[in-house]
Design an enzyme around this catalytic site. Structure first.
Site, PDB file in Angstrom:
ATOM      1  N   ARG A  46       0.849  -1.207   0.000  1.00  0.00           N
ATOM      2  CA  ARG A  46       0.000   0.000   0.000  1.00  0.00           C
ATOM      3  C   ARG A  46       0.879   1.250   0.000  1.00  0.00           C
ATOM      4  O   ARG A  46       0.612   2.231  -0.679  1.00  0.00           O
ATOM      5  CB  ARG A  46      -0.939   0.004   1.217  1.00  0.00           C
ATOM      6  CG  ARG A  46      -1.939  -1.152   1.199  1.00  0.00           C
ATOM      7  CD  ARG A  46      -3.050  -0.962   2.199  1.00  0.00           C
ATOM      8  NE  ARG A  46      -2.686  -1.197   3.584  1.00  0.00           N
ATOM      9  CZ  ARG A  46      -2.768  -2.366   4.218  1.00  0.00           C
ATOM     10  NH1 ARG A  46      -3.181  -3.443   3.555  1.00  0.00           N
ATOM     11  NH2 ARG A  46      -2.433  -2.483   5.489  1.00  0.00           N
ATOM     12  N   GLU A 178     -19.615  15.284   2.199  1.00  0.00           N
ATOM     13  CA  GLU A 178     -19.903  14.343   1.112  1.00  0.00           C
ATOM     14  C   GLU A 178     -21.165  13.528   1.372  1.00  0.00           C
ATOM     15  O   GLU A 178     -21.111  12.503   2.032  1.00  0.00           O
ATOM     16  CB  GLU A 178     -18.716  13.384   0.885  1.00  0.00           C
ATOM     17  CG  GLU A 178     -18.993  12.402  -0.257  1.00  0.00           C
ATOM     18  CD  GLU A 178     -17.850  11.416  -0.536  1.00  0.00           C
ATOM     19  OE1 GLU A 178     -16.853  11.416   0.202  1.00  0.00           O
ATOM     20  OE2 GLU A 178     -17.980  10.642  -1.494  1.00  0.00           O
ATOM     21  N   LYS A 220     -18.801  17.735  -1.669  1.00  0.00           N
ATOM     22  CA  LYS A 220     -18.434  16.614  -2.557  1.00  0.00           C
ATOM     23  C   LYS A 220     -19.693  15.807  -2.871  1.00  0.00           C
ATOM     24  O   LYS A 220     -20.062  14.911  -2.130  1.00  0.00           O
ATOM     25  CB  LYS A 220     -17.371  15.736  -1.884  1.00  0.00           C
ATOM     26  CG  LYS A 220     -16.981  14.504  -2.715  1.00  0.00           C
ATOM     27  CD  LYS A 220     -15.658  13.919  -2.276  1.00  0.00           C
ATOM     28  CE  LYS A 220     -15.394  12.601  -2.960  1.00  0.00           C
ATOM     29  NZ  LYS A 220     -14.017  12.136  -2.827  1.00  0.00           N
TER      30      LYS A 220
HETATM   31  P1  13P Z   1     -14.878   7.567  -6.118  1.00  0.00           P
HETATM   32  O1  13P Z   1     -14.457   8.711  -6.992  1.00  0.00           O
HETATM   33  O2  13P Z   1     -14.221   6.264  -6.477  1.00  0.00           O
HETATM   34  O3  13P Z   1     -16.378   7.480  -5.970  1.00  0.00           O
HETATM   35  O4  13P Z   1     -14.304   7.858  -4.676  1.00  0.00           O
HETATM   36  C1  13P Z   1     -14.357   9.118  -4.177  1.00  0.00           C
HETATM   37  C2  13P Z   1     -14.548   9.069  -2.724  1.00  0.00           C
HETATM   38  O5  13P Z   1     -13.749   9.605  -1.987  1.00  0.00           O
HETATM   39  C3  13P Z   1     -15.740   8.402  -2.211  1.00  0.00           C
HETATM   40  O6  13P Z   1     -15.891   8.665  -0.850  1.00  0.00           O
END
Ligand code: 13P
Length: 341
Positions: A46, A178, A220
């Site tokens: 990782r 988000e 987001k």
């Molecule tokens: P994805 O762009 O793969 O959806 O991931 C963004 C992300 O941080 C989701 O929490």
């Protein structure tokens, strides 16, 4: 709370076409990604993967404003002993941290989840600030299916997001807010619009009630798209129209920037849609990317765990980062996509 600092960081995260690299996969999620390319997931693999990504000079300097890290990564050092956070800072990019503890089943609400992680968060944020984090991420998950989402689940998730955001700002960390409405399922683009509108209205109401300083936040969101299995798919122009109509109806002007998640869109789709949205502008918010899969699928495949493939992985990352940078400026084209590929 240092409002000037918060506002400046939020602008730096989203302005001028630059966007975020969401490299904050939990150890179980990155294992799934590594399984797909036949790489064993260990702390060292990782680290190796993230180290070559963060050492990708052109991408990190010119296209990536910040990197969302996972708890393990923010504490890791590169092979030469340099903290990974320092590599990000040296490239002129801002380190950030995922602080939620994931979406767990919400009691009494079958099929719905609540994102956990508020207990002890104030102390963890203080530690992350000392480790170099200047922004954080918390993801709420809203699924669309028969009978869901419900008022109760949306309200509970929005309240948790607001509490998280207030705690972040208290620690001088910009909260990425988000609320992801998933694109799983066969729902129409109209249904996605309706649910995302409900979610964003509720989120901004809760942020207001929690006295969050909107100028020091980044949203987001998902784009307004039909479900992956919907019979009728949408063109980038239709996605752009619906998504901007949604934002005009829900996102306050005080919010400096919006950075989309990719949510399972293919990498080219994610660039094409972001470009169409920015071509419809100008908009009162900077609109950019905060992609996980859409930035990393290609470099992961090119790398496939082999040290000799790191340059190929870096090339693939630079290409995707540049395509999304152009899209955030409304200057992406299919020709450039193919020319550089
Ligand atoms: P994805 O762009 O793969 O959806 O991931 C963004 C992300 O941080 C989701 O929490």
């Amino acid at each position: 709370m240092n409002k000037d600092q918060l506002a400046q960081v939020a602008i730096a995260m989203t302005a001028n076409g630059k966007g975020l690299l969401a490299a904050d996969e939990s150890s179980s999620t990155i294992k799934k990604r590594f399984d797909a390319i036949g790489v064993e997931s260990t702390p060292d693999t990782r680290r190796d993967y993230r180290e070559f990504m963060f050492r990708t000079e052109e991408a990190m300097r010119d296209y990536i404003s910040g990197v969302i890290l996972y708890d393990e990564t923010i504490r890791q050092t590169a092979k030469d002993g340099t903290p990974l956070v320092k590599l990000i800072e040296a490239a002129g990019s801002i380190p950030g941290i995922k602080v939620d503890a994931g979406a767990k089943p919400l009691p009494n609400f079958p099929g719905e989840t609540i994102t956990e992680g508020l207990d002890g968060l104030a102390g963890r944020l203080k530690e992350y600030y000392d480790l170099g984090a200047r922004f954080a991420k918390w993801r709420a998950v809203i699924d669309i299916a028969s009978g869901i989402p419900t008022y109760g689940a949306i309200r509970a998730n929005a309240a948790a997001l607001a509490r998280y955001a207030a705690l972040c700002q208290e620690a001088n960390i910009v909260p990425i807010v988000e609320p992801e409405v998933l694109m799983d399922g066969d729902h129409s683009i109209e249904r996605c619009y309706e649910v995302t509108e409900w979610v964003l209205k509720t989120v901004y109401e809760e942020l207001f009630l929690a006295r969050v300083f909107l100028e020091g936040t980044v949203l987001k969101p998902n784009m307004v798209v039909p479900g992956k299995k919907a019979a009728k798919q949408a063109s980038p122009e239709q996605v752009a129209e619906e998504t901007l109509r949604l934002f005009r109806n829900t996102v306050p002007l005080a919010v400096p920037g919006i950075a989309f998640l990719s949510g399972g869109q293919s990498d080219v789709e994610a660039s094409a849609n972001l470009d169409a949205i920015n071509r419809l502008g100008p908009t009162p918010w900077a609109i950019t990317f905060s992609y996980g899969r859409a930035l990393q699928a290609a470099p992961q495949k090119a790398w496939s765990g082999k040290p000799e493939n790191e340059p190929a992985g870096q090339k693939a990352f630079t290409h995707r980062a540049r395509m999304n940078y152009l899209a955030a400026l409304g200057q992406w084209s299919d020709t450039q996509e193919k020319a550089a590929a």
